[in-house]
Scaffold this motif. Sequence first.
Motif, short mmCIF file in Angstrom:
data_model
loop_
_atom_site.label_atom_id
_atom_site.label_comp_id
_atom_site.label_asym_id
_atom_site.label_seq_id
_atom_site.Cartn_x
_atom_site.Cartn_y
_atom_site.Cartn_z
N TRP A 144 0.86 -1.32 0.04
CA TRP A 144 0.07 0.06 -0.07
C TRP A 144 1.01 1.37 0.14
N GLN A 145 0.24 2.47 -0.21
CA GLN A 145 1.24 3.57 -0.34
C GLN A 145 0.31 4.74 0.28
N LEU A 146 1.44 5.77 0.95
CA LEU A 146 0.86 6.96 1.53
C LEU A 146 1.69 8.03 0.65
N LEU A 147 0.43 8.79 0.38
CA LEU A 147 0.81 9.93 -0.65
C LEU A 147 0.29 11.29 0.11
N ALA A 148 1.24 12.28 0.14
CA ALA A 148 0.85 13.42 0.91
C ALA A 148 1.60 14.64 0.27
N GLY A 149 0.90 15.78 0.48
CA GLY A 149 1.46 16.98 -0.25
C GLY A 149 0.53 18.55 0.17
N ASP A 150 1.04 19.40 0.02
CA ASP A 150 0.60 20.70 0.07
C ASP A 150 -0.16 21.01 -1.23
N GLU A 151 -0.46 22.34 -1.54
CA GLU A 151 -1.09 22.61 -2.72
C GLU A 151 -0.05 22.64 -3.74
N SER A 152 1.21 22.87 -3.33
CA SER A 152 2.33 22.79 -4.62
C SER A 152 2.56 21.39 -5.12
N ALA A 153 2.28 20.49 -4.18
CA ALA A 153 2.43 19.06 -4.84
C ALA A 153 0.91 18.42 -5.16
N VAL A 154 -0.28 19.15 -4.99
CA VAL A 154 -1.31 18.58 -5.62
C VAL A 154 -1.27 18.06 -7.05
N PRO A 155 -0.85 18.90 -7.81
CA PRO A 155 -0.81 18.51 -9.41
C PRO A 155 -0.02 17.22 -9.62
N ALA A 156 0.95 17.28 -8.85
CA ALA A 156 1.76 15.87 -9.12
C ALA A 156 1.21 14.72 -8.39
N SER A 224 4.68 -0.63 2.89
CA SER A 224 4.23 0.54 2.33
C SER A 224 5.37 1.13 1.46
N TYR A 225 4.93 2.26 0.81
CA TYR A 225 5.85 3.26 0.05
C TYR A 225 5.12 4.50 0.23
N THR A 226 5.94 5.42 0.79
CA THR A 226 5.45 6.84 0.69
C THR A 226 6.04 7.78 -0.24
N TRP A 227 5.18 8.52 -0.63
CA TRP A 227 5.68 9.70 -1.53
C TRP A 227 5.25 11.15 -0.94
N VAL A 228 6.15 12.00 -0.45
CA VAL A 228 5.44 13.21 0.04
C VAL A 228 6.22 14.43 -0.63
N ALA A 229 5.75 15.42 -0.69
CA ALA A 229 6.26 16.81 -0.95
C ALA A 229 5.61 17.87 -0.83
N GLY A 230 6.12 18.99 -0.84
CA GLY A 230 5.72 20.32 -0.75
C GLY A 230 6.57 21.13 0.39
N GLU A 231 6.00 22.03 1.14
CA GLU A 231 6.82 22.63 2.06
C GLU A 231 7.74 21.70 2.82
N SER A 232 9.09 22.32 2.96
CA SER A 232 10.12 21.45 3.42
C SER A 232 9.74 20.79 4.88
N GLY A 233 9.11 21.49 5.52
CA GLY A 233 8.79 20.80 6.93
C GLY A 233 7.79 19.85 6.76
N LEU A 234 6.81 19.73 5.96
CA LEU A 234 6.06 18.88 5.66
C LEU A 234 6.87 17.51 5.20
N ALA A 235 7.81 17.76 3.94
CA ALA A 235 8.20 16.50 3.73
C ALA A 235 9.22 15.83 4.50
N THR A 236 9.98 16.68 5.21
CA THR A 236 10.96 16.15 6.52
C THR A 236 10.05 15.46 7.43
N GLY A 237 9.09 16.56 8.01
CA GLY A 237 8.39 15.97 9.00
C GLY A 237 7.63 14.56 8.81
N VAL A 238 7.07 14.06 7.69
CA VAL A 238 6.57 13.03 7.54
C VAL A 238 7.58 12.02 7.65
N ARG A 239 8.66 12.35 7.05
CA ARG A 239 9.66 11.17 6.98
C ARG A 239 10.44 10.98 8.51
N ARG A 240 10.42 11.84 9.03
CA ARG A 240 10.85 11.73 10.52
C ARG A 240 9.85 10.87 11.38
#
Length: 267
Positions: A144-156, A224-240
């Motif tokens: 299964w996968q976890l995909l997360a992003g703010d508005e800058s990553a919504v198109p992707a 799982s596989y996670t793909w997260v993008a957007g504001e740097s705090g979101l990306a690093t926070g999810v990974r952490r």
Amino acid sequence: MLPKVRAPETRRMITLEVRRNARPTPGFATVTLGGPELEHLEPMGFDQAVRLFFPREGQDGLWMPTLSNEAWMAQVLLLPKSRRPWVRNYTIRRTRPELGEIDIEFALHDTGPASAWARDARPGDPAGIFDMGVSYLPPAGAEWQLLAGDESAVPAILAILEHAPASLVADVFLEVASGEDVRTDITAPDGVRVHWLARDGADVRPGTPALEAVRESSPREGRSYTWVAGESGLATGVRRHLVRDRGVPKADIAFYGYWRHGRSSPG
């Protein structure tokens, strides 16, 4: 650690022009680019990213680099600002090779050259792209996968879902500035749960609602596989969070800080 990317077999600088400019929601603009040079683009789907070149205000045309390798950046930086184009990274939202068209979707902000250009772009305006490849690379063993992003990553993420196999099982967290930007007509496999999160004027750092939603979510069973993008705090926070609190291997997480709150992109 450099991000993993599947690069195109060949690539070259491609000069295009604006064909249409539409607003799917108040906070987004979809600029359609087209031209015969699109025959040199290898459609890869998913989060295929490009360097987007567009003129600065007051320039009467677009200067494109002549080198189709990483030396193009030096060419651009050596130009005076009177000739130097703006360059930003964007995802191809959709590709229509039969029409010689691609769509680039912009999350519109109050400031910034890309938002200003996207608001004002008209048919015939010049633009250019340089293919950067795909970073969404789920391993074969992911259940299964976890995909997360703010508005800058919504198109992707929306492009990823449109290209996903029908068997995809995923939890998706999409943060936008306003409830008016929530999409009700997205294409996704039946096994995908999409959660929209709107800040709606709340005094929070962009990316915070998505990060909190991921932290509070219940993981599914299996690898799982996670793909997260957007504001740097979101990306690093999810990974952490995934590594420290859930024990997810770092190799199963792709994270990309598209931008940093309070800092403008160079150029």
